[in-house]
Design a protein around this motif. Structure first.
Motif, PDB file in Angstrom:
ATOM      1  N   LEU A  69      26.976   0.768 -18.456  1.00  0.00           N
ATOM      2  CA  LEU A  69      27.868  -0.141 -17.735  1.00  0.00           C
ATOM      3  C   LEU A  69      29.047   0.584 -17.091  1.00  0.00           C
ATOM      4  N   ALA A  70      29.622   1.548 -17.798  1.00  0.00           N
ATOM      5  CA  ALA A  70      30.867   2.167 -17.359  1.00  0.00           C
ATOM      6  C   ALA A  70      30.666   3.214 -16.269  1.00  0.00           C
ATOM      7  N   TYR A  71      29.577   3.944 -16.315  1.00  0.00           N
ATOM      8  CA  TYR A  71      29.366   5.020 -15.349  1.00  0.00           C
ATOM      9  C   TYR A  71      29.358   4.457 -13.931  1.00  0.00           C
ATOM     10  N   GLU A 105      16.808   3.481 -32.184  1.00  0.00           N
ATOM     11  CA  GLU A 105      15.977   4.044 -31.120  1.00  0.00           C
ATOM     12  C   GLU A 105      15.252   2.949 -30.349  1.00  0.00           C
ATOM     13  N   ALA A 106      14.696   1.997 -31.066  1.00  0.00           N
ATOM     14  CA  ALA A 106      13.981   0.893 -30.415  1.00  0.00           C
ATOM     15  C   ALA A 106      14.931   0.072 -29.547  1.00  0.00           C
ATOM     16  N   ALA A 107      16.146  -0.149 -30.023  1.00  0.00           N
ATOM     17  CA  ALA A 107      17.124  -0.923 -29.260  1.00  0.00           C
ATOM     18  C   ALA A 107      17.514  -0.199 -27.973  1.00  0.00           C
ATOM     19  N   ILE A 108      17.714   1.100 -28.052  1.00  0.00           N
ATOM     20  CA  ILE A 108      18.080   1.864 -26.863  1.00  0.00           C
ATOM     21  C   ILE A 108      16.923   1.891 -25.867  1.00  0.00           C
ATOM     22  N   LEU A 109      15.705   2.007 -26.359  1.00  0.00           N
ATOM     23  CA  LEU A 109      14.538   1.939 -25.468  1.00  0.00           C
ATOM     24  C   LEU A 109      14.423   0.568 -24.811  1.00  0.00           C
ATOM     25  N   THR A 110      14.774  -0.468 -25.544  1.00  0.00           N
ATOM     26  CA  THR A 110      14.767  -1.816 -24.971  1.00  0.00           C
ATOM     27  C   THR A 110      15.810  -1.924 -23.862  1.00  0.00           C
ATOM     28  N   LEU A 111      16.974  -1.323 -24.064  1.00  0.00           N
ATOM     29  CA  LEU A 111      17.989  -1.306 -22.998  1.00  0.00           C
ATOM     30  C   LEU A 111      17.427  -0.638 -21.745  1.00  0.00           C
ATOM     31  N   GLU A 112      16.749   0.476 -21.931  1.00  0.00           N
ATOM     32  CA  GLU A 112      16.128   1.171 -20.795  1.00  0.00           C
ATOM     33  C   GLU A 112      15.088   0.279 -20.115  1.00  0.00           C
ATOM     34  N   THR A 118      20.831   4.353 -19.791  1.00  0.00           N
ATOM     35  CA  THR A 118      21.666   4.660 -20.951  1.00  0.00           C
ATOM     36  C   THR A 118      22.092   6.119 -21.011  1.00  0.00           C
ATOM     37  N   ILE A 119      21.553   6.946 -20.115  1.00  0.00           N
ATOM     38  CA  ILE A 119      21.950   8.351 -20.064  1.00  0.00           C
ATOM     39  C   ILE A 119      22.323   8.693 -18.622  1.00  0.00           C
ATOM     40  N   PRO A 120      23.371   8.057 -18.096  1.00  0.00           N
ATOM     41  CA  PRO A 120      23.704   8.268 -16.685  1.00  0.00           C
ATOM     42  C   PRO A 120      24.393   9.599 -16.406  1.00  0.00           C
TER      43      PRO A 120
END
Length: 136
Positions: A69-71, A105-112, A118-120
């Motif tokens: 969000l911030a990037y 890990e699963a939550a971050i993959l869901t965000l993707e 998530t890694i801007p």
């Protein structure tokens, strides 16, 4: 005179619930000028969570979202359905009895999968450079 100071402990769970409120408001007014108020509050709460609970597993998921969000103010680019997807994701995490590395890990993959980068801050390498060439 003995004065006892009371310190309130903040949990990742409670901060995540606060984040959910702002996410729901952001989803409801996505694309409107008022969304900036909710985005600002959301990002501030996320940073508070990072500062107060750096090792909480909820923090890792929240900070992955924060980076997306911030990037470059990318919070503007996401739509209501993406924000609602994040609300659903965080609600499911909050409702779990425990959260472990696999859940994070699963939550971050869901965000993707929802379209959040998530890694801007990644580094792009110039592939035209010859790394095997001796320096002169």
């Amino acid at each position: 005179m003995n004065i006892k100071q009371n310190v309130l402990e903040v949990s990742g769970l409670e901060l995540t619930k606060t984040i959910l409120v702002d996410l729901q408001k952001l989803a409801s007014c996505s694309g409107e000028p008022i969304a900036s108020v909710y985005a600002d509050n959301l990002l501030r709460t996320m940073r508070t969570m990072r500062d107060k609970l750096p090792f909480d597993p909820y923090t890792e998921v929240v900070m992955a979202l924060h980076d997306a969000l911030a990037y470059s103010n990318r919070w503007i680019d996401y739509n209501a359905s993406q924000y609602q997807g994040v609300c659903d994701l965080l609600t499911s995490i909050v409702n779990q009895e425990t959260i472990n590395n696999s859940s994070v890990e699963a939550a971050i993959l869901t965000l993707e999968n929802l379209g959040f980068d998530t890694i801007p801050f990644g580094v792009k390498l110039d592939e035209s450079l010859d790394l095997d060439k001796d320096e002169e």
